[in-house]
Design a protein around this motif. Structure first.
Motif, short mmCIF file in Angstrom:
data_model
loop_
_atom_site.label_atom_id
_atom_site.label_comp_id
_atom_site.label_asym_id
_atom_site.label_seq_id
_atom_site.Cartn_x
_atom_site.Cartn_y
_atom_site.Cartn_z
N ASP A 82 -78.19 -54.06 -17.75
CA ASP A 82 -77.93 -55.55 -17.74
C ASP A 82 -77.00 -55.93 -18.89
O ASP A 82 -76.21 -56.86 -18.81
CB ASP A 82 -79.27 -56.12 -17.92
CG ASP A 82 -79.09 -57.86 -17.56
OD1 ASP A 82 -78.52 -58.07 -16.51
OD2 ASP A 82 -79.43 -58.39 -18.30
N SER A 86 -70.92 -60.12 -15.55
CA SER A 86 -71.55 -61.35 -15.08
C SER A 86 -72.77 -61.21 -15.39
O SER A 86 -73.62 -60.38 -15.25
CB SER A 86 -71.31 -61.39 -13.37
OG SER A 86 -72.10 -62.40 -12.87
N LYS A 87 -73.40 -62.68 -15.48
CA LYS A 87 -74.96 -62.69 -16.08
C LYS A 87 -75.73 -63.48 -15.02
O LYS A 87 -76.72 -63.59 -15.08
CB LYS A 87 -75.19 -63.27 -17.46
CG LYS A 87 -74.40 -62.62 -18.53
CD LYS A 87 -74.89 -61.16 -18.64
CE LYS A 87 -74.16 -60.42 -19.97
NZ LYS A 87 -74.40 -59.12 -19.67
N GLU A 88 -75.18 -63.09 -13.79
CA GLU A 88 -75.76 -63.83 -12.51
C GLU A 88 -77.10 -63.22 -12.55
O GLU A 88 -77.32 -61.90 -12.43
CB GLU A 88 -75.19 -63.71 -11.29
CG GLU A 88 -75.64 -64.03 -10.06
CD GLU A 88 -74.80 -63.94 -8.63
OE1 GLU A 88 -75.35 -64.17 -7.67
OE2 GLU A 88 -73.64 -63.45 -8.83
N PRO A 89 -78.15 -63.92 -12.06
CA PRO A 89 -79.58 -63.03 -11.78
C PRO A 89 -79.40 -62.22 -10.68
O PRO A 89 -78.96 -62.65 -9.68
CB PRO A 89 -80.53 -64.47 -11.62
CG PRO A 89 -79.77 -65.54 -11.99
CD PRO A 89 -78.40 -65.31 -12.00
N TYR A 90 -80.28 -61.30 -10.64
CA TYR A 90 -80.55 -60.42 -9.65
C TYR A 90 -81.96 -59.89 -9.79
O TYR A 90 -82.62 -59.83 -10.87
CB TYR A 90 -79.40 -59.21 -9.86
CG TYR A 90 -79.59 -58.13 -10.92
CD1 TYR A 90 -80.45 -57.40 -10.92
CD2 TYR A 90 -79.06 -58.50 -12.30
CE1 TYR A 90 -80.94 -56.38 -12.20
CE2 TYR A 90 -79.15 -57.83 -13.40
CZ TYR A 90 -79.87 -56.58 -13.21
OH TYR A 90 -80.22 -55.91 -14.32
N TYR A 125 -78.48 -59.17 -5.51
CA TYR A 125 -77.93 -60.57 -5.86
C TYR A 125 -78.45 -61.39 -4.44
O TYR A 125 -78.15 -60.96 -3.46
CB TYR A 125 -76.60 -60.51 -5.87
CG TYR A 125 -76.07 -60.17 -7.41
CD1 TYR A 125 -76.24 -60.69 -8.47
CD2 TYR A 125 -75.78 -58.56 -7.38
CE1 TYR A 125 -75.98 -59.93 -9.56
CE2 TYR A 125 -75.43 -57.94 -8.46
CZ TYR A 125 -75.37 -58.52 -9.73
OH TYR A 125 -75.05 -57.92 -11.03
N GLY A 126 -78.74 -62.71 -4.89
CA GLY A 126 -78.88 -63.48 -3.74
C GLY A 126 -80.65 -63.88 -3.52
O GLY A 126 -80.83 -64.60 -2.54
N THR A 174 -83.79 -65.53 -4.72
CA THR A 174 -84.46 -66.36 -5.66
C THR A 174 -86.03 -66.53 -5.22
O THR A 174 -86.73 -65.98 -4.26
CB THR A 174 -83.90 -67.73 -5.35
OG1 THR A 174 -84.20 -68.34 -4.17
CG2 THR A 174 -82.23 -67.60 -5.73
N GLU A 200 -71.75 -55.23 -3.71
CA GLU A 200 -71.29 -55.97 -4.64
C GLU A 200 -70.86 -55.07 -5.75
O GLU A 200 -71.75 -54.23 -6.31
CB GLU A 200 -72.36 -56.84 -5.10
CG GLU A 200 -72.25 -57.79 -6.34
CD GLU A 200 -71.45 -59.13 -5.70
OE1 GLU A 200 -71.00 -59.81 -6.59
OE2 GLU A 200 -71.37 -59.42 -4.54
N ARG A 260 -75.62 -57.68 -2.20
CA ARG A 260 -75.78 -59.15 -1.87
C ARG A 260 -76.38 -59.32 -0.68
O ARG A 260 -75.82 -59.02 0.31
CB ARG A 260 -74.57 -59.57 -2.11
CG ARG A 260 -74.77 -61.32 -2.11
CD ARG A 260 -73.50 -61.95 -2.64
NE ARG A 260 -72.97 -61.76 -4.16
CZ ARG A 260 -73.69 -62.46 -5.23
NH1 ARG A 260 -74.47 -63.26 -4.74
NH2 ARG A 260 -73.10 -62.02 -6.26
#
Length: 144
Positions: free
Chosen positions: A78, A83-87, A106-107, A109, A127, A141
């Motif tokens: 990490d 990108s620091k998008e949550p996963y 990813y995606g 929540t 991804e 994703r």
């Protein structure tokens, strides 16, 4: 004596082209990703590249905040994700593969994790994750 073949360069070169490559044993048919120099089933070194496509089947979701706790490999990786998008972490397999893998997903929540878990197994798209240092890794994703 076994002659070691370069694996990393062709693998990462293909990621830059949007292709995910694994290794298929020509002796027993086992297919593994990420690629390794020897067959994990029979020990053969008679392996060839195989295009695994850009779709995987997600078998398990391990929902946790990627910034705390969880799988050490992902916590360490990490640091290098641009990108620091949550996963979250998933367990899945390629339709053409014979082994399960762990990867970033990813995606997912807090709000949709129970619904997605009830749909397992489901398909997800590759991804290509940009890493510091100018190369890519692979995650997946959730399809919308």
């Amino acid at each position: 004596m076994y002659k070691l073949r370069p694996i990393l360069k062709p693998y990462y070169d293909n990621l830059e082209k949007g292709k995910i490559m694994g290794m298929k044993c020509q002796d027993c048919g086992d297919v593994v990703w990420p690629p390794l120099p020897t067959c994990q089933k029979c020990g053969s070194t008679n392996l060839d590249w195989i295009d695994l496509g850009t779709e995987a089947v997600i078998d398990e979701i391990r929902f946790e905040d990627s910034s705390v706790g969880g799988d050490y490999t992902f916590r360490k990786a990490d640091e290098f994700f641009v990108s620091k998008e949550p996963y979250c972490v998933c367990v899945g397999h390629f339709p053409a593969g014979t082994h399960q893998f762990h990867a970033a997903l990813y995606g997912v929540t807090e709000e949709n994790k129970d619904e997605l878990t009830s749909q397992l197994p489901f398909k997800a798209d590759a991804e290509f994750i940009q890493l510091d240092g100018g190369f890519k890794s692979v995650g997946f994703r959730v399809r919308k």
